[in-house]
Design a protein around this motif. Structure first.
Motif, PDB file in Angstrom:
ATOM      1  N   ARG A   8     -29.810 166.650  40.067  1.00 57.72           N
ATOM      2  CA  ARG A   8     -29.610 166.521  38.619  1.00 57.72           C
ATOM      3  C   ARG A   8     -28.444 167.393  38.147  1.00 57.72           C
ATOM      4  O   ARG A   8     -27.644 166.974  37.314  1.00 57.72           O
ATOM      5  CB  ARG A   8     -30.892 166.866  37.872  1.00 57.72           C
ATOM      6  CG  ARG A   8     -31.978 165.808  38.028  1.00 57.72           C
ATOM      7  CD  ARG A   8     -33.133 166.037  37.083  1.00 57.72           C
ATOM      8  NE  ARG A   8     -33.774 167.323  37.229  1.00 57.72           N
ATOM      9  CZ  ARG A   8     -34.869 167.557  37.952  1.00 57.72           C
ATOM     10  NH1 ARG A   8     -35.447 166.573  38.609  1.00 57.72           N
ATOM     11  NH2 ARG A   8     -35.392 168.759  38.009  1.00 57.72           N
ATOM     12  N   ARG A  48     -35.025 170.456  32.430  1.00 54.08           N
ATOM     13  CA  ARG A  48     -34.880 169.374  31.462  1.00 54.08           C
ATOM     14  C   ARG A  48     -36.236 169.012  30.903  1.00 54.08           C
ATOM     15  O   ARG A  48     -37.227 168.976  31.614  1.00 54.08           O
ATOM     16  CB  ARG A  48     -34.267 168.152  32.135  1.00 54.08           C
ATOM     17  CG  ARG A  48     -32.820 168.349  32.471  1.00 54.08           C
ATOM     18  CD  ARG A  48     -32.250 167.322  33.410  1.00 54.08           C
ATOM     19  NE  ARG A  48     -32.566 165.939  33.129  1.00 54.08           N
ATOM     20  CZ  ARG A  48     -32.164 164.933  33.901  1.00 54.08           C
ATOM     21  NH1 ARG A  48     -31.441 165.168  34.959  1.00 54.08           N
ATOM     22  NH2 ARG A  48     -32.475 163.702  33.605  1.00 54.08           N
ATOM     23  N   PRO A  62     -29.173 163.340  30.781  1.00 51.81           N
ATOM     24  CA  PRO A  62     -29.403 164.705  31.280  1.00 51.81           C
ATOM     25  C   PRO A  62     -28.919 165.787  30.314  1.00 51.81           C
ATOM     26  O   PRO A  62     -29.553 166.822  30.163  1.00 51.81           O
ATOM     27  CB  PRO A  62     -28.617 164.772  32.588  1.00 51.81           C
ATOM     28  CG  PRO A  62     -28.344 163.371  32.971  1.00 51.81           C
ATOM     29  CD  PRO A  62     -28.387 162.553  31.730  1.00 51.81           C
TER      30      PRO A  62
END
Length: 104
Positions: A8, A48, A62
């Motif tokens: 990520r 997140r 994101p």
């Protein structure tokens, strides 16, 4: 797990690169790579918070999810239309006004 977190984080760095390398920013590859090294070195790690709403550009998800994870954070963007309407999402000019207000 750790592998997913790294994946990520790399997706965010890749998107930063794709945006900053655009000719309208006049940065050049060397400058963009230098900026990204600074982000990697001094950036703040944050998890997140999942957002399941619609996003016009999934590559922006994101960034929005990270902004949700830190209460006092802002997401500064030139593409306000790509994000939900919220006080967290501001234009560069709005961010400058926020910062100016903190100085006074």
């Amino acid at each position: 797990d750790a592998h997913d977190k790294i994946k990520r984080a790399l997706a965010i760095i890749d998107e930063y690169y794709e945006v900053m390398i655009r000719s309208k920013f006049h940065l050049g590859k060397a400058k963009v790579k230098e900026i990204l090294r600074m982000i990697e070195k001094f950036g703040i790690h944050s998890d997140r918070i999942p957002y399941d709403g619609d996003m016009p550009d999934e590559k922006d998800r994101p960034f929005y999810e990270v902004s949700l994870s830190v209460e006092s954070s802002f997401l500064v963007t030139g593409n306000l239309k790509h994000f939900p309407i919220t006080p967290k999402v501001v234009s560069p000019a709005e961010m400058m006004e926020i910062l100016k207000g903190q100085k006074d």
